[in-house]
Each structure stands twice: as C-alpha cells, then as structure tokens.
Design a protein around this motif. Sequence first.
Motif, PDB file in Angstrom:
ATOM      1  N   TYR A 172      -2.459  -5.272   1.975  1.00  0.00           N
ATOM      2  CA  TYR A 172      -3.891  -5.289   2.302  1.00  0.00           C
ATOM      3  C   TYR A 172      -4.497  -3.892   2.325  1.00  0.00           C
ATOM      4  CZ  TYR A 172      -1.671  -4.420   6.800  1.00  0.00           C
ATOM      5  OH  TYR A 172      -0.876  -3.906   7.798  1.00  0.00           O
ATOM      6  N   LEU A 173      -3.636  -2.870   2.359  1.00  0.00           N
ATOM      7  CA  LEU A 173      -4.169  -1.509   2.355  1.00  0.00           C
ATOM      8  C   LEU A 173      -4.309  -0.945   0.949  1.00  0.00           C
ATOM      9  CD1 LEU A 173      -2.157  -0.059   5.353  1.00  0.00           C
ATOM     10  CD2 LEU A 173      -4.595  -0.531   5.277  1.00  0.00           C
ATOM     11  N   ASP A 174      -3.851  -1.723  -0.036  1.00  0.00           N
ATOM     12  CA  ASP A 174      -3.887  -1.235  -1.417  1.00  0.00           C
ATOM     13  C   ASP A 174      -5.293  -0.854  -1.857  1.00  0.00           C
ATOM     14  OD1 ASP A 174      -1.233  -1.443  -1.579  1.00  0.00           O
ATOM     15  OD2 ASP A 174      -1.155  -2.940  -3.176  1.00  0.00           O
ATOM     16  N   GLY A 175      -6.276  -1.635  -1.408  1.00  0.00           N
ATOM     17  CA  GLY A 175      -7.658  -1.358  -1.788  1.00  0.00           C
ATOM     18  C   GLY A 175      -8.067   0.034  -1.347  1.00  0.00           C
ATOM     19  N   LEU A 176      -7.698   0.370  -0.122  1.00  0.00           N
ATOM     20  CA  LEU A 176      -8.000   1.692   0.430  1.00  0.00           C
ATOM     21  C   LEU A 176      -7.269   2.774  -0.363  1.00  0.00           C
ATOM     22  CD1 LEU A 176      -9.436   2.945   2.959  1.00  0.00           C
ATOM     23  CD2 LEU A 176      -7.207   2.899   4.047  1.00  0.00           C
TER      24      LEU A 176
ATOM     25  N   THR B 124      10.821   2.070   9.309  1.00  0.00           N
ATOM     26  CA  THR B 124      11.001   1.154   8.194  1.00  0.00           C
ATOM     27  C   THR B 124       9.770   1.228   7.301  1.00  0.00           C
ATOM     28  OG1 THR B 124      10.177  -0.536   9.671  1.00  0.00           O
ATOM     29  CG2 THR B 124      12.547  -0.485   9.309  1.00  0.00           C
ATOM     30  N   ILE B 125       9.890   0.596   6.154  1.00  0.00           N
ATOM     31  CA  ILE B 125       8.795   0.630   5.190  1.00  0.00           C
ATOM     32  C   ILE B 125       8.228  -0.776   5.072  1.00  0.00           C
ATOM     33  CG2 ILE B 125       8.162   1.238   2.832  1.00  0.00           C
ATOM     34  CD1 ILE B 125       9.441   3.521   4.411  1.00  0.00           C
ATOM     35  N   ARG B 126       6.930  -0.885   5.176  1.00  0.00           N
ATOM     36  CA  ARG B 126       6.264  -2.178   4.965  1.00  0.00           C
ATOM     37  C   ARG B 126       5.340  -2.051   3.774  1.00  0.00           C
ATOM     38  NH1 ARG B 126       6.657  -3.561  10.804  1.00  0.00           N
ATOM     39  NH2 ARG B 126       8.875  -3.726  10.740  1.00  0.00           N
TER      40      ARG B 126
ATOM     41  N   LEU C 232       0.745   5.330   5.473  1.00  0.00           N
ATOM     42  CA  LEU C 232       0.307   3.978   5.811  1.00  0.00           C
ATOM     43  C   LEU C 232       1.441   2.950   5.742  1.00  0.00           C
ATOM     44  CD1 LEU C 232      -3.190   3.864   4.104  1.00  0.00           C
ATOM     45  CD2 LEU C 232      -2.669   4.075   6.520  1.00  0.00           C
ATOM     46  N   ARG C 233       2.410   3.160   4.863  1.00  0.00           N
ATOM     47  CA  ARG C 233       3.458   2.150   4.713  1.00  0.00           C
ATOM     48  C   ARG C 233       4.662   2.425   5.581  1.00  0.00           C
ATOM     49  NH1 ARG C 233       3.259   1.746  -1.773  1.00  0.00           N
ATOM     50  NH2 ARG C 233       1.197   0.788  -1.921  1.00  0.00           N
ATOM     51  N   GLY C 234       4.894   3.682   5.918  1.00  0.00           N
ATOM     52  CA  GLY C 234       5.987   3.991   6.830  1.00  0.00           C
ATOM     53  C   GLY C 234       5.548   3.638   8.230  1.00  0.00           C
TER      54      GLY C 234
ATOM     55  N   PHE D  89       5.225   7.554  11.451  1.00  0.00           N
ATOM     56  CA  PHE D  89       4.076   8.363  11.828  1.00  0.00           C
ATOM     57  C   PHE D  89       2.841   7.503  12.077  1.00  0.00           C
ATOM     58  CE2 PHE D  89       6.796  11.619  10.243  1.00  0.00           C
ATOM     59  CZ  PHE D  89       6.476  12.715  11.034  1.00  0.00           C
ATOM     60  N   SER D  90       2.647   6.470  11.241  1.00  0.00           N
ATOM     61  CA  SER D  90       1.470   5.637  11.451  1.00  0.00           C
ATOM     62  C   SER D  90       1.571   4.945  12.808  1.00  0.00           C
ATOM     63  CB  SER D  90       1.350   4.606  10.329  1.00  0.00           C
ATOM     64  OG  SER D  90       2.489   3.799  10.279  1.00  0.00           O
ATOM     65  N   GLY D  91       2.809   4.552  13.183  1.00  0.00           N
ATOM     66  CA  GLY D  91       3.006   3.923  14.487  1.00  0.00           C
ATOM     67  C   GLY D  91       2.587   4.851  15.608  1.00  0.00           C
ATOM     68  N   LEU D  92       2.978   6.104  15.446  1.00  0.00           N
ATOM     69  CA  LEU D  92       2.650   7.113  16.451  1.00  0.00           C
ATOM     70  C   LEU D  92       1.138   7.250  16.597  1.00  0.00           C
ATOM     71  CD1 LEU D  92       4.646   9.250  17.831  1.00  0.00           C
ATOM     72  CD2 LEU D  92       3.529  10.865  16.314  1.00  0.00           C
TER      73      LEU D  92
END
Lengths: 244, 408
Positions: free
Chosen positions: B252-256, B246-248, B277-279, B282-285
């Motif tokens: 808070y990561l926008d700054g990065l 899913t997409i979140r 970062l939003r998916g 892969f980030s979960g993995l």
Amino acid sequence: MALTVSHVVGGYSQIPVLKDISFDVRDGELVGLIGLNGAGKSTTINHIIGLLTPHKGEITINGVTIAQDSQAYKQQIAYIPETPVLYQELTLREHLEMTMMAYDLDQEKAWVTAHELLKTFRLDNKLDWFPANFSKGMKQKVMIVCAFLTQAKLFIIDEPFLGLDPLAVNDLLNLIEQRKQRGASILMSTHVLDTAQRYCDRFVLLHSGQVETEGTLSELQAALPEAGESLNDIYLSMTKVDRA
Amino acid sequence: MIGLFQQRRQRHLREMAKYLRLVFNDFFVFALLFFLGGLGLGYSNVLKQLTTGLWWAPLVALVVLAITAQVGRFATLIEDADRVFLLPKERAMHDYFVVARRYSQWLAQATQLILLFILTPFLRVTLDWSLAQVAGLVVTQVLLKDTLLRLDLASAYQVTGQRRMNHWTVKWGVSLIILAVALWLTPYVAIGLSLVADIAVIVWFQQHWEHQQIRWREQIAIEDNRMLGIYRFFNLFTDVPMVKGTIRRRRYLDGLLRRIPVRHDKTYLYLYSRGMLRGTEFSGLVVRLTVIGMLLLAFIQGQWLPVVLTALFIYLIGFQLLPFFQQYDDIVFTHVYPLTWDQRLGSFVTLVTGILTTTAILLWLVVVAVNHNLVTAGITLVVAAVEVGYLARIYTPQRLKRAAKNKG
C-alpha cells in the motif's frame, strides 16, 4: 588496455596479502584469475573494485585511476560477487531499477535488455518478489542480470559457476562471449578449471599473493613443459612446488 | 548432554543478566515503581467496589488464568547447528530436553504464582473463597502449567503424522476445561483433573518418545522465535545486535514510493525510502516515538510545556535516525556503484527532512487540538519548523561528515 594492475601491494590490514602484483586485461578479452583458497584472488578483486586501497602500486581502468575520478572509474565496472549480495528491502524489479539509476542508464533501453536477461535466466515472472528470499542459484542469477544490464567496459566476476545450474552456466558463458565481441573485458576468478580452460583467453595464476605465471594456455604449457597438457595439471604442478 | 545444557544455560543466563542490567536502569526502575504503584492503587479501588456473586467475576478469572497458563515457553536453548552436530546423538537429546523443561518451569511457574497472588483478593471478594480453596486453585494452576510444558516437550518429537501435541487448541482446551471446573465447581476436583491430565501425558510420552524422531527444524525455529521475542524486548531499551528487524512488503506504500523519480541523483533516496518504510527496525522506532509523543501531548495543556515536549520528541526521533545512514555499508554495491558520498548524504538529508516534517505536523496537530490556544500553536509551529530544519539540514550532515572523517 582495459584494466592494468601494476605493482600492487595491498591487503586488509598493514600486513600485505598481495605482494607486488602486476597483470592486465585487454579490450575484448576474458582473463581467468586462478589460485587456491587464500591465494589472494578476492583481495585482488576487492582492490580493483575499490573496496581496498593499495599500499603501493596503481590500478587503472582505461587510463583512469580511482583517485583521479572515482565516478568515471566505477562507471566502467560491473561486479558479480562470489556470494550474492542483495538489498533486503528491494524487489527484483527495484534491484534492476536501482542498477539503472546508479549507472545512469536509459530506462527504456535498459528495460529491453533487462527483459531479455530475465527471460534467459527464467526470472521474468518474479519481478515483484524479494530476491533476498530466493535460493542461492537464483540470487546469483539476479546478480548476473544486474551486472549485464549495465554497459560496463569491465566485468569483474568472482567465482560465478558455483550454485548455478548447467543451463545458467551455459547462458552466462554466452553472455560473456557476447559482451566480449562488443569490446568489453572480463576478469573472472574461478576454481572450475576445465571451464576456464575452454573459455578464457588468458590466465593469471596467483599463488600466496604473487603472480606465479600468466599467459595463454600454450604459453603456460611452454613455460612449464613437464607439468602436463591441461590447465588442471599446470595448476596442480604449480601448487606442488609449495607443498614439497 | 545434561552438561551441554548446563553450559548453555549458564551462557544464556549471563547474557540475560547483561541485558537486564541495561533494561533496569535507574530511570526505568523509577518509572516502573510509579507505574506499579498506580496500578496497585487502581486495583485496590476497584476491589472495594466489588461484591460477592457477580456473574462475570469467574469469567474474568477464567480468562486471566487461561492466558497466564500459556505464558512461559519451553526454553530448549538449541541452536541451528545442532541439527547437524547433534544428529548422531539424537537419543541422548532426550535427557537434554528433560532438563530443559525443568529449567523452563522456573520462570513459568513463578509467573503463575505471582499472578495468583495478585488475583487472590479478587477471588476472595467476588467468589467468597476460603484460603484453602485459593490454595487448591494454586495447585491446579501449577499442575496445569506442568502439563502444558510436558505437551511442548512431547511436541519436540515427531508425533504420528502432522498432528502436534501442543497445538494451541489442545493447550487452550485443556486450560479452559480444568480452570472452568475450578472456578464454577470446586478447585479440589480441578486438582484431580489436572493431575490426571499430567499423568496421562507423562505415561503417553514415556511409551512413545523412543520410537519418535526429534523435529529438529521446528524446534530450532521455535527456539529462534522465542529468543527473538526476548531480544525484541531488550531492543526497546538498548541496541541488540541479534535483532535485525524484519521486512514487510507493504504494497500500500508503493504509491508513495513511486513518487520518487527514477533518476541517477535520486538512487539513494530510492533505496533509503524503501528501506525505511519496509524495514521494521527504524520505521517502528519512528512510529513508536511519534505515537508516544502524541499520546503524551494529548494529556498536556499549557503555554510552554507542549512546545518543549514537541521539540523533545522531534529531537529524539531525529537523533535516532542517524545510524540508518550506514544501513547499507556492508552491501558491497554501496561502494561499487558509480555514486558519490555527497549524493548519498543529500538523499539521506531529504529522507530525514521528510520523516521529521511528518512527525512534527502530527505532533503539532495534537497540540492544536488539545490547547485551542493560538499563541501556543504558533510558537510550537515555529519551534518545530526551525528544529526540523536545523536537525535535518545542518546537524545531520555535520555529524555524518565528522563520523566519516574519523573513520578515514
């Protein structure tokens, strides 16, 4: 000559869908690509935007083929797909920025254009939303805004009228007219024949992978005198030959 | 309609069997046996220290049993297209749902029985229960689960207004009341209570369903959700095409993300970093593997073992990132934009370097904190740095170039 398609044979596999297709789109011209489902409109478009490579023949945009310089070739095209295609993870603002980056546009100028377009299509308050969650018509508008943000010389528009509200159809036609006057060329495939008849300068009528006829409305009327007056009649008479 | 369900059940079971074979591979079974053995041992040790009359014992039993009662969902196996194609058969769907509920019982009730079996020694020790009392609790629990599934079935219909029969407050309320009676009073009264509840739902439903419409959209959403949960689990072990992640928004990561310059040559980095970062896929993995690695390293001391483990986890993560390169291949603009393949590869390498460096630093910090050994810390740092460099800057481009060439 903005776009020249000459003797293109091609398709998704070894079996050709397009059988020796030739036509062109001149500077400042809106050409309608007309044909039944499965006539080869989308295949033609996929060849032009470089998704498919022709088996034979050549496609040039202002004298450049994709093999010679793919970046210079692609730089000149803006494409609006039939079904909106969006990046799931990008907001509307980021889609616009992505387009600016990809086409190497001047940020400041591009944003001025972008805000105008967003206002026209009533998307200006949705910049931080994910367009992937928009309705079909709104997604289509995002595609239009992204495409017209570029200063492309050739716009490829695949069936733009389905799913758009009448106001947006009108705005799109105005945009096309505006770009035409600035010298851009447009190739548009559509089934909405009465709109096509009113706005297109010339027509390419595709039928089972071949160019059946091409020309202005009066040229088509002259070529098929018994068919009737409107593009609709000409189109129907053309397909009837096959059904009989 | 019953035939339709049977056909779907068969297809469903075949699919589950396919994935279960992949989940229960030799390594996993081995690990699972160890894990269960350890857990069993721990449980028996705890049991030895328990005595009758602990005030919190029935409370623990209540919580465990009430949670277990919620396990085992109503599996309808209905699909999105059903609300169009089966709409004219709406009345006949009743038989379908009844069979579906019966099918759902198997797994749900098996779970109840297994848990009660595990809980039996605990109940016998702390509450000093006879086997007959335990048997009474078993009957109560099974009847309770039956009632809850009936509530789910009833909720497949548009029950007056917006109220739902299987709202969590109802399910938990019924469970807690009946189980509390069983644990603090006597299980025999609880049997009666659960029987009354069950029959009440049966009678109510018999009288009402014929005048109600099926809540197609909700039922389809619930079923999709259920299947997604199952696929997510399988996705931990193998590739499941149905799990898209899913997409979140992750504002808070926008700054990065804003630190990536909006420039032609960074186009893909702009896209890839946001996608990563939003998916969740892969980030979960990456996060899962990093956390597991950190936990493992936290328990390991020694000269070489931390080095090997750090290297192993960096390799695992780097390797798993490769398919992300093709993440946007089916989006036409990836091919239409005037960008070159090399620009894309360059951006991907930058992304992989960033991710692996972050992971390596985190793992290294754990090694330093646990080992207090300059040599080990130094070696780990050097090995990790070399490995990240090699994986990201040499191995990744090589692999992707070869894959692209093979594709033509």
